[in-house]
Design a protein around this motif. Structure first.
Motif, short mmCIF file in Angstrom:
data_model
loop_
_atom_site.label_atom_id
_atom_site.label_comp_id
_atom_site.label_asym_id
_atom_site.label_seq_id
_atom_site.Cartn_x
_atom_site.Cartn_y
_atom_site.Cartn_z
N UNK A 1 6.49 16.88 -3.75
CA UNK A 1 7.84 16.61 -3.24
C UNK A 1 7.82 16.39 -1.73
N UNK A 2 7.01 17.17 -1.02
CA UNK A 2 6.91 16.99 0.42
C UNK A 2 6.28 15.64 0.75
N UNK B 1 2.02 6.49 -7.03
CA UNK B 1 1.01 7.46 -7.49
C UNK B 1 1.48 8.90 -7.29
N UNK B 2 2.23 9.13 -6.21
CA UNK B 2 2.78 10.47 -5.99
C UNK B 2 3.78 10.83 -7.08
N UNK C 1 0.83 -1.20 0.00
CA UNK C 1 0.00 0.00 0.00
C UNK C 1 0.86 1.25 0.00
N UNK C 2 1.95 1.23 0.77
CA UNK C 2 2.85 2.39 0.84
C UNK C 2 3.56 2.61 -0.49
N UNK C 3 4.00 1.51 -1.13
CA UNK C 3 4.69 1.63 -2.42
C UNK C 3 3.73 2.10 -3.51
N UNK D 1 6.67 9.82 2.14
CA UNK D 1 6.33 8.45 1.74
C UNK D 1 7.57 7.58 1.55
N UNK D 2 8.70 8.19 1.21
CA UNK D 2 9.93 7.41 0.97
C UNK D 2 10.56 6.88 2.25
#
Length: 236
Positions: A161-162, A13-14, A6-8, A167-168
């Motif tokens: 970017x934020x 998508x970002x 889900x995080x990836x 998310x990274x």
């Protein structure tokens, strides 16, 4: 869907959103330039029709001068008829008058034909004036729309970017360098979804072992193209 998947997916998508916004920023000036170049092309076509009208009017002017010259000549010849010294001279003068009158008739027909061409060409000029004006207006509108959207696009890039930086955090330190290299090379294409049993980036079959690792929530890179893989919920 696992927390990792889900995080990836959210991270992917970002990046896709960021790519789309950057593309809009890049394409805006290009689209404006194309519209401006098109407007200049319409101006060039307009000038060609205007030049055509100018040349046609010059031809009419010259033929009118020739017509006037012939008419003056005819009047002079008619005056000479009264002073002809013989029937032969009289017939010669009459023949010259007839030839000049015939030439004038041809000139008049040619002038009328040229006038019709001028009318048609002037109609074309008006058409291309409208096309030129519309093209310039379209370019102006595109530039205004882009300027109006630029601030919101810049703000959206900052937001992306934020959000990406946050998310990274899912990416462990031991693979962060590898992932950053992928992002520099492929942007949003640094991540790829597994479609069925295949990597969506290179369409290579994912081995059963990698599939197990994906299902367990591990970070897995495609053995073929190197993309960071993730599963959809329906595939887990």
């Amino acid at each position: 869907m696992s927390t990792t998947a889900a995080s990836l997916k959210a991270l992917h998508h970002l990046y896709l959103r960021l790519h789309d916004v950057n593309r809009k920023l890049e394409q805006g000036p290009k689209r404006i330039k194309l519209k401006e170049e098109f407007a200049l092309q319409q101006e060039e076509k307009l000038r060609s029709f205007q030049e055509q009208v100018t040349q046609l009017k010059k031809q009419v002017q010259q033929k009118n001068l020739d017509l006037q010259s012939n008419e003056t000549k005819i009047l002079d010849l008619k005056a000479k008829l009264n002073t002809a010294s013989s029937n032969k001279e009289f017939d010669i003068i009459k023949g010259q008058i007839k030839a000049d009158e015939m030439a004038n008739s041809v000139l008049e027909d040619e002038i009328l034909e040229l006038m019709d061409k001028i009318d048609a060409a002037e109609a074309d000029v008006q058409l291309w004036v409208e096309k030129k004006d519309a093209a310039h207006e379209s370019a102006k509108e595109a530039a205004q729309n882009f300027e109006s959207a630029r601030d919101s696009l810049d703000e959206e890039i900052k937001e992306c970017n934020a959000a990406i930086a946050d998310a990274e955090h899912i990416i462990p330190e031991n693979v962060k360098v590898q992932f950053e290299r992928l992002v520099r090379s492929h942007g949003a294409g640094a991540l790829a979804i597994v479609e069925g049993k295949y990597c969506s980036s290179c369409n290579v079959l994912i081995s059963p072992q990698l599939r197990v690792e994906l299902n367990s929530g591990k970070l897995v890179f495609c053995k073929s193209c190197g993309r960071l893989l993730y599963l959809e919920e329906s595939q887990e």
